[in-house]
Motif scaffolding. Structure first.
Motif, PDB file in Angstrom:
ATOM      1  N   ARG A 193       0.824  -1.202   0.000  1.00  0.00           N
ATOM      2  CA  ARG A 193       0.000   0.000   0.000  1.00  0.00           C
ATOM      3  C   ARG A 193       0.860   1.255   0.000  1.00  0.00           C
ATOM      4  N   LEU A 203       1.121   4.163  -2.897  1.00  0.00           N
ATOM      5  CA  LEU A 203       0.948   5.593  -2.635  1.00  0.00           C
ATOM      6  C   LEU A 203       2.155   6.395  -3.109  1.00  0.00           C
ATOM      7  N   GLU A 252       1.865   6.961  -6.658  1.00  0.00           N
ATOM      8  CA  GLU A 252       0.878   8.003  -6.940  1.00  0.00           C
ATOM      9  C   GLU A 252       1.447   9.398  -6.689  1.00  0.00           C
ATOM     10  N   ARG A 292      -0.651  12.256  -8.719  1.00  0.00           N
ATOM     11  CA  ARG A 292      -2.073  11.957  -8.513  1.00  0.00           C
ATOM     12  C   ARG A 292      -2.470  11.897  -7.041  1.00  0.00           C
ATOM     13  N   ALA A 293      -1.516  11.807  -6.124  1.00  0.00           N
ATOM     14  CA  ALA A 293      -1.837  11.669  -4.703  1.00  0.00           C
ATOM     15  C   ALA A 293      -2.262  13.007  -4.109  1.00  0.00           C
ATOM     16  N   THR A 294      -3.232  12.957  -3.206  1.00  0.00           N
ATOM     17  CA  THR A 294      -3.684  14.133  -2.468  1.00  0.00           C
ATOM     18  C   THR A 294      -3.393  13.935  -0.989  1.00  0.00           C
ATOM     19  N   ASP A 336      -5.395  11.215   0.460  1.00  0.00           N
ATOM     20  CA  ASP A 336      -4.960   9.853   0.101  1.00  0.00           C
ATOM     21  C   ASP A 336      -3.906   9.315   1.057  1.00  0.00           C
ATOM     22  N   VAL A 337      -3.037  10.189   1.566  1.00  0.00           N
ATOM     23  CA  VAL A 337      -1.892   9.722   2.347  1.00  0.00           C
ATOM     24  C   VAL A 337      -2.110   9.818   3.851  1.00  0.00           C
TER      25      VAL A 337
END
Length: 328
Positions: free
Chosen positions: A108, A112, A115, A120-122, A125-126
């Protein structure tokens, strides 16, 4: 010259041809680094978070990075320092903290991180994954100062490291077998993370290599020789600790298992290989002076990276044996 731990034989010495240098900003970097590591809460999800954090701080990453990038101005040094600390920390989790029962967690976090690099990660998301959250912030900083061609190369190097690390974990926890020499060589270049560390020479020193220069055989060979020398030396210094954790992706383990060498014979072979790569690296760094700018600055960064990492490996607590090894 670096004498190996636990070895009385004066022949077993790694000879680094590059003088030791240190960045004048080391005191500030040391203070800022410890504060940053504690603020990130990278180990906060573990019951023994305080112990793990203190142990990690004790590995002296600010010192090795100040030796790797002695010519860097503070902004570049500070960002490159945190980016490489992030990889050091993830490496600790993958090697020692996340066991076989946490493969899903490791996958996982790796997803991330991919990403983050893809943009693309926000922040949403994290949440709950400190390693991914830290990289999200760091990579945003990198995007503000680094050209796109460097960002693409550095991200590719990090993702290759993650892929090789995942393969090593799968082998360690399932088959628990030791790779052959050919298998080891096929994965070790990416698995050690040195291509990413080499890319950070450009960031720390603001010495960006355009793609056409970075692709020159002379520069590619510099990176490969540096990778070999540091990865193989690392295997030597980390041998007892990694063997204790069942890590077969170590040249000492490979040589003692498949070539049936004694530990002293394997150490002698690794030392000879490292010294040969360092001597070749010295020659190639001199040859890089003839390439367009900033190749000469990059070559000097390769020299200081080799010297800094070797000096640090010989003294850091990161490679000290575990308590069970000391008792054994």
């Amino acid at each position: 010259m670096l004498h190996l731990p636990g070895q009385a034989d004066p022949e077993l010495v790694i000879t680094c041809p590059f003088p030791a240098r240190v960045n004048p900003h080391l005191p500030r970097l040391t203070e800022d680094t410890e504060r940053w590591i504690r603020e990130q809460g990278l180990f906060a999800q573990h019951d023994d978070a305080d112990r793990l954090t203190s142990r990690f701080v004790g590995h002296r990453y600010a010192e090795v990075h100040a030796r790797m990038w002695p010519d860097a101005d503070y902004p570049g040094l500070w960002l490159a320092n945190r980016l490489l600390i992030h990889m050091w920390c993830l490496d600790d989790f993958l090697d020692e903290i996340w066991g076989a029962d946490q493969d899903h967690r490791a996958d996982r976090v790796a997803e991330l991180i991919g990403e983050v690099f893809a943009g693309r990660a926000t922040e949403a998301d994290v949440v709950g994954e400190p390693l991914a959250a830290a990289l999200l912030t760091l990579w945003a900083e990198a995007r503000n100062v680094a050209p796109d061609f460097w960002l693409d190369r550095a991200a590719a190097a990090y993702l290759a490291y993650l892929k090789a690390s995942a393969e090593d974990r799968a082998q360690r926890w399932s088959a628990r077998s030791v790779p052959t020499t050919a298998q080891y060589l096929a994965s070790r270049n990416d698995g050690g993370g040195m291509f990413y560390a080499t890319a950070l020479i450009e960031l720390a020193n603001q010495a960006w290599l355009p793609d056409e220069l970075a692709a020159r055989s002379e520069i590619v060979d510099l990176s490969l020789r540096l990778n070999h020398a540091i990865a193989w030396a690392n295997d030597l210094f980390a041998y007892q600790r990694e063997a204790d954790h069942g890590n077969g992706s170590n040249l000492m383990v490979v040589l003692t298992t498949h070539d049936k060498l004694s530990e002293s014979e394997a150490a002698a072979r690794v030392v000879a290989l490292v010294n040969a790569e360092l001597a070749t690296l010295d020659f190639l760094c001199d040859a890089a002076e003839a390439l367009p700018d900033p190749a000469s600055r990059h070559a000097e960064g390769v020299r200081t990276t080799a010297s800094g990492l070797l000096q640090w490996m010989a003294t850091t607590a990161r490679y000290e044996p575990t308590p069970s090894q000391r008792q054994g």
